[in-house]
Enzyme design. Structure first.
Site, PDB file in Angstrom:
ATOM      1  N   ASP A 151       0.856  -1.192   0.000  1.00  0.00           N
ATOM      2  CA  ASP A 151       0.000   0.000   0.000  1.00  0.00           C
ATOM      3  C   ASP A 151       0.886   1.234   0.000  1.00  0.00           C
ATOM      4  OD1 ASP A 151      -2.446  -1.430   0.106  1.00  0.00           O
ATOM      5  OD2 ASP A 151      -2.230  -1.667   2.270  1.00  0.00           O
ATOM      6  N   ASP A 185      -7.047  -1.460  -4.503  1.00  0.00           N
ATOM      7  CA  ASP A 185      -8.111  -1.089  -3.556  1.00  0.00           C
ATOM      8  C   ASP A 185      -9.040  -0.052  -4.175  1.00  0.00           C
ATOM      9  OD1 ASP A 185      -6.988  -2.751  -1.608  1.00  0.00           O
ATOM     10  OD2 ASP A 185      -5.725  -1.140  -0.834  1.00  0.00           O
TER      11      ASP A 185
END
Length: 208
Positions: A151, A185
């Site tokens: 991330d 995401d």
């Protein structure tokens, strides 16, 4: 929209997702941050669980983290086959374009994070205190199915102390938006938002 166009969209999202993750892994050590704007930063973290770093073992205490990690990855792999069949079936039934786009986004996002979970432990060295190496001679930081999701997108739009009069959270320091996420995401969230906002159009009688 044809299945071919859906596949092209999936490939494009996967390319952007994986290229961005590869760049972060090979240019940032874990915890490194690059400030693009005050409200937008590239902040490298890794997630080996579910959304927001949650783990199955947080809820089921008798399962070890490694067993829970394998269970979660296997579940994701099974789910991606289900989403793939949903896309194929929806295309075959000539479903509305918005439904096909939403499924394609969800599929691409899910597959992007699965690639991390399945292979990144083998492909990269550890990022703790150092910049990772791709295909290190000594082997990766973990085994198959034990990779961690990369991330890097961080949008701290506002930071400060909440007013004292707010119940439960008054006076506490708060960051909006605190979660760190990735392109995969974003694709999943976009797909679900399309299904929510355009629900009637996506699931019209034409798609039955």
């Amino acid at each position: 929209m044809s299945l071919k166009k859906s596949i092209i969209i999936i490939i494009l999202i996967l390319l952007v997702d994986q290229i961005s993750k590869f760049y972060i892994k090979t240019h940032f050590a874990l915890g490194d941050e690059y400030r693009v704007f005050q409200w937008f930063r590239v902040y490298f973290v890794e997630n080996d669980g579910m959304a927001w770093g949650t783990k199955i073992s947080d809820f089921v205490s008798f399962i070890s983290d490694r067993t829970a990690k394998i269970a979660l990855t296997v579940f994701r792999i099974v789910a991606i086959f289900g989403i793939g069949y949903w896309l194929f079936d929806a295309t075959k039934k000539n479903s509305p374009k918005v439904l096909l786009l939403a499924i394609a986004f969800i599929f691409a996002g899910a597959l992007g994070n699965i690639i991390d979970s399945v292979f990144y432990g083998l492909l990269f060295s550890d990022s703790h205190g150092q910049i990772a190496t791709f295909l290190p001679a000594e082997g990766g930081y973990d085994g198959l199915l034990h990779g961690r999701v990369v991330d890097m997108l961080y949008f701290p739009l506002w930071k400060g102390f909440l007013p004292e009069w707010l119940p439960f959270f008054g006076g506490k320091f708060f960051t909006f938006f605190e979660p760190v996420f990735n392109v995969a995401d974003m694709a999943i969230s976009t797909g679900f938002m399309m299904l929510l906002v355009f629900n009637k159009k996506a699931f019209s009688k034409k798609s039955d």
